[in-house]
Design a protein around this motif. Structure first.
Motif, short mmCIF file in Angstrom:
data_model
loop_
_atom_site.label_atom_id
_atom_site.label_comp_id
_atom_site.label_asym_id
_atom_site.label_seq_id
_atom_site.Cartn_x
_atom_site.Cartn_y
_atom_site.Cartn_z
N UNK A 138 0.82 -1.21 0.00
CA UNK A 138 0.00 0.00 0.00
C UNK A 138 0.85 1.25 0.00
N UNK A 139 1.94 1.19 0.74
CA UNK A 139 2.88 2.29 0.85
C UNK A 139 4.21 1.69 1.25
N UNK A 140 5.26 2.45 1.22
CA UNK A 140 6.56 1.90 1.58
C UNK A 140 6.53 1.37 3.01
N UNK A 141 6.80 0.07 3.14
CA UNK A 141 6.82 -0.54 4.45
C UNK A 141 5.47 -1.01 4.95
N UNK A 142 4.38 -0.86 4.16
CA UNK A 142 3.04 -1.27 4.58
C UNK A 142 2.45 -2.20 3.53
N UNK A 143 2.12 -3.45 3.93
CA UNK A 143 1.57 -4.43 3.00
C UNK A 143 0.28 -5.02 3.56
N UNK A 144 -0.49 -5.62 2.66
CA UNK A 144 -1.74 -6.28 3.04
C UNK A 144 -1.84 -7.60 2.28
N UNK A 145 -2.45 -8.59 2.94
CA UNK A 145 -2.70 -9.88 2.32
C UNK A 145 -4.06 -10.38 2.79
N UNK A 146 -4.85 -10.92 1.87
CA UNK A 146 -6.20 -11.41 2.18
C UNK A 146 -6.23 -12.93 2.20
N UNK A 147 -6.96 -13.49 3.19
CA UNK A 147 -7.15 -14.93 3.32
C UNK A 147 -8.66 -15.22 3.34
N UNK A 148 -9.13 -16.26 2.65
CA UNK A 148 -10.56 -16.60 2.73
C UNK A 148 -10.96 -16.91 4.16
N UNK A 149 -12.04 -16.26 4.64
CA UNK A 149 -12.42 -16.36 6.05
C UNK A 149 -13.53 -17.38 6.31
N UNK A 150 -14.19 -17.89 5.24
CA UNK A 150 -15.11 -18.99 5.41
C UNK A 150 -16.54 -18.64 5.78
N UNK A 151 -16.83 -17.41 6.09
CA UNK A 151 -18.18 -17.05 6.55
C UNK A 151 -19.17 -16.89 5.40
#
Length: 545
Positions: A125-138
């Motif tokens: 998203x920005x230098x030093x900031x990342x995101x990752x998505x995992x399936x949550x099952x709901x």
């Protein structure tokens, strides 16, 4: 109200959470997370956005939506229209389902403002900031979000589960604990919908629901299932289409309102649904089937247009029974999803006063993890801080009171509008245990009974209302301790309806005070309630007429 800045902590290492809404009752979930200089908004299920939109500047740098349900997403469109340049993200499936929250507008006029992120794809998203998505099952598209922030001295991680479910359901595969085990978050924000309650296995829940529906149809009663538009209704339809007790059964299933529209969205998402569902759809239609029994049809208009009974009808849970009439000549069983609070039951009973031929019952087909799976996930993740959101204040307080969690983690269950600072260190800071209130009383043994006298102060505790719902308790020994449990109205009415009451049984069906399936005995804990024929209470009097 906006979170205040602390001058005693460097912005580069500051971690905090400010909840605009924590999902108590109907308020929705909306959390502001600060990771150093970065501001991130997690979900926007608020009905009133005044606390978010009072300033010219956006309340966050990025917004992430975990799923398309109302309590997570309904405020996003207004937020986007107020701050068009504010980036909003979700899973690819959630981005497609979001328009279901604003069906008062034509679908082609709802802007597609949510940017989809693929599963397990690390995004910077920005230098030093990342995101990752995992399936949550709901729900299809439900995501657990892992945020990583690299500060000068160390990397901080936040895992936000959104709504999660560990078991596989008919249309969604459960959250994989294994995929998260090595994530090592410092902070875990987790839902606590069911508190510490433990549920039967998913297949057992499905079996119990199928039995209730099957029993009603065998008694020539139609079945009405009010459900939220997204998720539960589609799960039940898939259950009815694939369960061996209904495969090939000559019964019509009708679907109304927003539930039907959501079914159309699901059909467009078929490539993103589990392989088993895709294989099913190769042989017969997922929804809207006139060829294979049971027939699944869209209900356009009122119930008077249904050509034959008994049938099954799945409708929006916003249906007002005071204005919507079912045919008076037909018998109906109304099955409401749990949790069905006593307040909600009373409200429904009032709406249904003009309906002469109905039975009201509830069922459990959970889409959220119970207390056992909630603690299982926490122990596998092993964070320093655990923040509980979404659920009644009582259920969340029960989770923060668990000794097995208190001894290992810093636990938080903040109300809306309360800033939570989240200091992270190399050593564990032992949290102060929550205060517990003990009530001392007296015990008197009489000739035919035992009296236990407790002070009136116990009735102030929020647990008391459920405990004392009917005024009848059950006692059992647990080792050397005596455990008391309040019996609910539902338990008094009797969960087992396998056989019809016989004329010589003490039950509501043979009671002097039961008329038109309602109790008229002021001495009964069931007074004024609808009752089933096989229900029972201690105030029973035989009708000898």
């Amino acid at each position: 109200m906006s979170p205040a800045r602390s001058e005693s902590v460097s912005d580069r290492d500051r971690l905090s959470c400010f909840p605009y809404g924590v999902g108590h009752s109907t308020e929705g979930v909306c959390l502001s997370i600060r990771l150093g200089p970065h501001r991130i908004l997690l979900d926007c299920g608020l009905q009133d956005l005044s606390s978010l939109t009072r300033d010219r500047q956006p309340p966050a740098d990025w917004v992430f939506c975990t799923n398309a349900r109302r309590d997570r997403a309904r405020g996003l469109l207004e937020l986007h229209e107020t701050y068009p340049q504010l980036p909003i993200y979700g899973s690819e499936v959630t981005a497609k389902l979001l328009p279901l929250n604003w069906l008062e507008r034509p679908l082609d006029e709802i802007p597609r403002f949510c940017q989809g992120i693929p599963w397990r794809s690390l995004q910077e998203l920005s230098k030093g900031l990342t995101i990752e998505l995992f399936p949550a099952g709901n729900l299809p598209g439900s995501a657990a979000i892992l945020l990583s922030y690299a500060a000068p001295e160390r990397t901080y991680k936040v895992l936000y589960t959104g709504d999660f479910f560990l078991s596989n359901s008919r249309l969604v595969e459960g959250l994989s604990v294994e995929s998260l085990r090595g994530s090592s978050p410092d902070i875990l924000i987790i839902e606590g919908t069911y508190g510490t309650a433990r549920h039967p296995r998913r297949r057992q829940q499905e079996k119990q629901l199928i039995e209730k529906i099957d029993r009603a149809l065998a008694e020539n009663r139609s079945v009405l299932l009010p459900v939220p538009p997204l998720g539960l209704g589609q799960e039940i339809l898939m259950l009815l289409r694939s369960h061996h007790q209904f495969t090939g059964r000559d019964v019509d299933i009708w679907v109304d309102g927003e539930v039907a529209i959501a079914c159309d969205f699901y059909l467009e998402l078929l490539p993103q649904l589990p392989t088993s569902v895709q294989n099913f759809a190769k042989h017969q239609a997922l929804f809207w089937d006139e060829q294979i029994l049971p027939h699944l049809r869209r209900l356009s208009g009122n119930f008077e247009k249904i050509p034959r009974y008994p049938c099954i009808a799945i409708v929006d849970d916003t249906l007002d029974f005071r204005t919507e009439r079912l045919p008076d000549s037909e018998l109906w069983t109304i099955l409401w999803p749990e949790p069905l609070s006593s307040e909600r039951r009373d409200e429904l009973e009032q709406q249904l006063l003009e309906w002469p031929n109905y039975q009201l019952d509830s069922y459990l087909l959970s889409e959220h993890s119970d207390g056992r799976n909630t603690t299982q996930l926490i122990h596998n993740i092993r964070p320093q801080h655990v923040i509980f959101v979404r659920g009644s204040a009582l259920n969340l307080a029960d989770l923060t009171s668990l000794e097995e969690l208190q001894n290992r983690y810093q636990l938080h269950s903040p109300p809306a509008g309360t800033l939570v600072e989240l200091p992270v260190g190399d050593t564990f800071i032992q949290p102060a245990p929550p205060t517990e209130t003990n009530y001392e009383g007296e015990l008197n043994e009489l000739e035919t009974s035992v009296n236990i006298i407790l002070p009136n102060a116990i009735a102030i505790d929020p647990h008391w209302k459920n405990f004392a719902e009917t005024g009848i308790v059950e006692a059992r020994w647990q080792g050397e301790e005596l455990v008391l449990r309040g019996l609910s109205q539902r338990e008094l009415l009797g969960n087992s309806q396998q056989t019809r009451p016989q004329i010589d049984l003490d039950c509501c069906g043979t009671c002097l005070h039961q008329r038109s399936q309602r109790c008229y005995n002021p001495a009964s804990p069931l007074y004024s309630f609808k009752v089933t024929p096989d229900g029972y209470c201690p105030a029973f009097e035989m009708n000898n007429e």
